[in-house]
Motif scaffolding. Sequence first.
Motif, short mmCIF file in Angstrom:
data_model
loop_
_atom_site.label_atom_id
_atom_site.label_comp_id
_atom_site.label_asym_id
_atom_site.label_seq_id
_atom_site.Cartn_x
_atom_site.Cartn_y
_atom_site.Cartn_z
N UNK A 55 50.92 42.56 0.86
CA UNK A 55 51.40 42.28 2.21
C UNK A 55 52.67 43.08 2.48
N UNK A 56 52.86 43.47 3.72
CA UNK A 56 54.08 44.16 4.11
C UNK A 56 55.28 43.25 3.93
N UNK A 57 56.44 43.86 3.81
CA UNK A 57 57.65 43.07 3.57
C UNK A 57 57.95 42.11 4.71
N UNK A 58 57.46 42.40 5.93
CA UNK A 58 57.73 41.50 7.06
C UNK A 58 56.62 40.49 7.30
N UNK A 59 55.66 40.38 6.36
CA UNK A 59 54.55 39.45 6.52
C UNK A 59 54.69 38.26 5.57
N UNK A 60 54.21 37.11 6.03
CA UNK A 60 54.15 35.90 5.23
C UNK A 60 52.69 35.47 5.16
N UNK A 61 52.25 35.06 3.99
CA UNK A 61 50.88 34.60 3.80
C UNK A 61 50.81 33.10 4.10
N UNK A 62 49.97 32.76 5.07
CA UNK A 62 49.78 31.37 5.47
C UNK A 62 48.35 30.94 5.15
N UNK A 63 48.12 29.65 4.99
CA UNK A 63 46.73 29.19 4.98
C UNK A 63 46.17 29.25 6.40
N UNK A 64 44.86 29.40 6.50
CA UNK A 64 44.24 29.36 7.82
C UNK A 64 44.50 28.03 8.50
N UNK A 65 44.74 28.07 9.81
CA UNK A 65 45.01 26.85 10.57
C UNK A 65 43.73 26.06 10.78
N UNK A 66 43.90 24.76 10.97
CA UNK A 66 42.78 23.85 11.23
C UNK A 66 43.02 23.21 12.59
N UNK A 67 42.21 23.58 13.57
CA UNK A 67 42.38 23.09 14.94
C UNK A 67 41.27 22.08 15.22
N UNK A 68 41.64 20.81 15.24
CA UNK A 68 40.65 19.74 15.38
C UNK A 68 40.41 19.33 16.83
N UNK A 69 40.88 20.13 17.78
CA UNK A 69 40.73 19.75 19.19
C UNK A 69 40.45 20.99 20.03
N UNK A 70 39.16 21.37 20.08
CA UNK A 70 38.74 22.57 20.81
C UNK A 70 37.50 22.23 21.63
N UNK A 71 37.53 22.60 22.91
CA UNK A 71 36.37 22.44 23.79
C UNK A 71 35.66 23.80 23.88
#
Length: 450
Positions: free
Chosen positions: A52-68
């Motif tokens: 990863x680039x020095x300006x990037x942070x590794x996150x887990x994928x988000x979980x969106x439980x409210x989508x129409x």
Amino acid sequence: MAAATQLDVVLRARGAIIGGAEVAACVGVLGERIAVITPYDDPPAAVRTVDLADDEVLLPGLVDTHVHVNEPGRTEWEGFASATTAAAAGGVTTLLDMPLNSIPPTTTVEHLDVKRRAAEGQVRIDVGFWGGAVPGNVPDLGPLHEAGVFGFKCFLLDSGVPEFGALEGEAFTAAMAQTARLGALMIVHAEAAELLDEGALDGRRYAGFLASRPRAAEDAAIAAVVEAARGSGARAHIVHLSSSDAVPLLRAARADGVDISVETCPHYLTFAAEEIADGATALKCCPPIREAANRELLWAALVDGDIDFVVSDHSPCTPDLKERGGGDFGAAWGGIASVQLGLPAVWTGARARGLGLADVVRWMATAPADRVGLAHKGRIEVGADADLVRFAPEEELTVDVAHLHHRNPVSAYAGRRLRGVVRETWLRGTPVGPGVQDAPRGRLLRRGER
């Protein structure tokens, strides 16, 4: 992982959100799961290494439980292909689709099968489904539960679409009793119809719309949900909280052992009623965006743990429905399309208040995953799905609706300056989203299955 097994890929990050903190680490992926996490300077052997680039942070994928998602039936509003592409562009790797605004609504197993057939082969991220609790379908709740829905959504007042009726009085009590027997989660749109004031509506004036849906309507309905959960032993969840006045009630209920959780949404944490121009119906949602002081109390409740998580309530429509009545808040469709923008919106607000990315990950990934039983999602840990996001937290963007991937170019965030850019999203070890030419590889999830 056996010592002789070579990993498929290792992602090396000087910043990764692991175990509730930002640390330097290597995340090794084998197949579709995270197989090993090592120090940054001790990368394990792999077929491929991604730095990863020095300006990037590794996150887990988000979980969106409210989508129409709205498909089938209102696919001109949104669809599985467009919604999941937008979600992936926003760092969301798992979403749960709401049971209404599609036709048919997800209120029977047969309707759930229609929804799954519509989604098959179109989804770029993993997708699960809520069932609907409506008048007369208590006998359908058990079969839907067995078919793998993640719980049941109900309205305590008019939902806005005729095919998804509200649960009132004894009907709500009966549905809660049944979800208690099933051990299922009931998620509730909580506003009390008798406390709405349609007489306050005043055409294009936002102040009139806000007055028509007062905090008291939310507070009273939430109190009713608390009592129903207390009496039945049911598990309950309040969707899209906008009234900070309800927080003490929810806190007290949980202290008494009531199993109730609550979410809020990026728009309630970003916008303020005082800033909404008359006629700006792109910002219409129900319950409404309230005053700046209320917004700050919602932030405080998040920090204190009284609000459990943040999800989008992505509720899109066609431009003509948003503009219906020429900016008349009584006539326009209420809903905000934001599945692609939730992460930068919340991060912008969190950063301004001295909060960290670990907080955002807890609110938008780990906590929603845990509440709906997806313990292998929303975290960077050994054994979890390799759902990962390369995020540049200091890069800024100005929201241009032409660059959004949901179906219609309508956004409450249009022209807004946000901080934080998703540069790449991985689903179960493979990049996904806009620009990836492979066939959609998302899965249709069932509660309780891995």
